[in-house]
Scaffold this active site. Structure first.
Site, PDB file in Angstrom:
ATOM      1  N   CYS A 209      17.194  26.364 -58.432  1.00 39.02           N
ATOM      2  CA  CYS A 209      18.092  27.504 -58.616  1.00 39.02           C
ATOM      3  C   CYS A 209      18.554  27.493 -60.067  1.00 39.02           C
ATOM      4  CB  CYS A 209      19.268  27.450 -57.639  1.00 39.02           C
ATOM      5  SG  CYS A 209      20.269  25.947 -57.786  1.00 39.02           S
ATOM      6  N   THR A 210      19.580  28.261 -60.396  1.00 39.92           N
ATOM      7  CA  THR A 210      19.974  28.408 -61.801  1.00 39.92           C
ATOM      8  C   THR A 210      20.464  27.106 -62.415  1.00 39.92           C
ATOM      9  OG1 THR A 210      20.622  30.684 -61.329  1.00 39.92           O
ATOM     10  CG2 THR A 210      21.386  29.739 -63.404  1.00 39.92           C
TER      11      THR A 210
END
Length: 322
Positions: A178-179
């Protein structure tokens, strides 16, 4: 003036989270920081921005607290602060899991094996590996790892309902990303609970991968939750994968619809941006509350109109009740 933006999270028990949030807001304001921080009994999730000196003080202060000593800050040098206001909010979770009982998972006790960026890069193309993007659709439409499995979800809270779609991969190694890493902590824990045995996660997320592995094979840009909206990640073999929502032209630009009642995240080329006045559709362009488009597609949250009649009624009831 030199500025920085810090992205971080920490899963740790915080007693009296509501009071901590109030005190932490005052601390951030004393440093003239801007940003958005979520506080919950389970930890912290934040992005803050300010001068280099203020950011260094912020990091040193948190690291001096035993609860937050292991926070891995992702640091970006920026031309100007990445926010306009400073918010610290107390919520039930630092990432909304969508579970009826959020306590059924605890990333401090069970989560996937953390892979450093170079380890992730070495593993991701193996035949026995599936790379899984646990972010929302508007994020992976802008950029994702080559050949990654993605879900058409609008929020992470929809992720648990999608896990059954991965049933055919139970004999594979699942590499989540994810980020910044925070969503993977819960996503990997959920996968382990659902019987997946070989679950890994990219430590520090896409942002750290870009800094330490050159972003190799990350296609497109990475969506970020501040007024930059997106950042470059890949300095090795970059490509653009997103297309203009309106005309289909290849474009890396992500914006929010200028109609505050829509506020849709979507990609739009420069030409359509000015033609549509920063809106995703004609109805939004013609909406009476449409915000002024300045070419960036980022807007300060517009407060909803106050219902004065309801407010007066509530006040009257309180007076009557004594």
């Amino acid at each position: 003036m030199k500025y920085q933006t810090l992205l971080y999270y920490c899963y740790v028990t915080i007693e009296n989270g509501g009071q901590f949030a109030t005190d932490h807001l005052q601390f951030c304001k004393s440093l003239d920081l801007l940003g958005r921080i979520i506080v919950a009994d389970e930890g912290l999730n934040g992005t803050v921005s300010g001068t280099k000196e203020a950011c260094e003080t912020y990091m040193k202060t948190l690291h001096a607290d035993p609860r937050f000593a292991k926070i891995d800050f992702k640091v970006d040098d920026v031309a100007e602060p990445s926010f306009i206001k400073m918010h610290v909010r107390y919520k039930s979770e630092i990432v909304h899991s969508g579970l009826l009982d959020p306590k059924m998972i605890d990333p401090t006790k069970q989560t996937g094996i953390h892979l450093e960026p170079l380890e992730f890069m070495e593993m991701k193309d193996r035949d026995d590996v599936v790379v899984l993007d646990v972010r929302s659709n508007y994020e992976h439409n802008l950029g994702k790892f080559k050949n990654a499995v993605t879900f058409d979800i609008e929020n992470f809270r929809d992720f648990p309902e999608m896990i059954n779609q991965l049933a055919s991969f139970k004999d594979k190694k699942i590499l989540t990303y994810c980020t910044g890493g925070i969503k993977c902590e819960k996503a990997s824990a959920l996968l382990l609970q659902e019987g997946f045995e070989n679950v890994y996660q990219l430590h520090g997320g896409i942002i750290k991968y870009g800094k330490e592995a050159g972003g190799k094979d990350f296609e497109g840009k990475c969506y970020v939750f501040d007024n930059r909206l997106s950042v470059d990640v890949n300095s090795v073999n970059p490509v653009v994968i997103s297309r203009c929502f309106n005309c289909g032209k290849e474009t890396p630009k992500m914006i929010n619809c200028a109609n505050p009642e829509c506020n849709e995240h979507f990609t739009q080329c420069e030409e359509c941006g000015w033609e549509m006045d920063g809106c995703c559709s004609i109805p939004c362009k013609e909406h009476p509350r449409k915000r002024v488009y300045d070419g960036t597609g980022y807007y300060v949250k517009v407060p909803q109109p106050v219902n004065l009649a309801a407010k007066k009624h509530k006040a009257a009831v309180q007076v009557q009740g004594g």
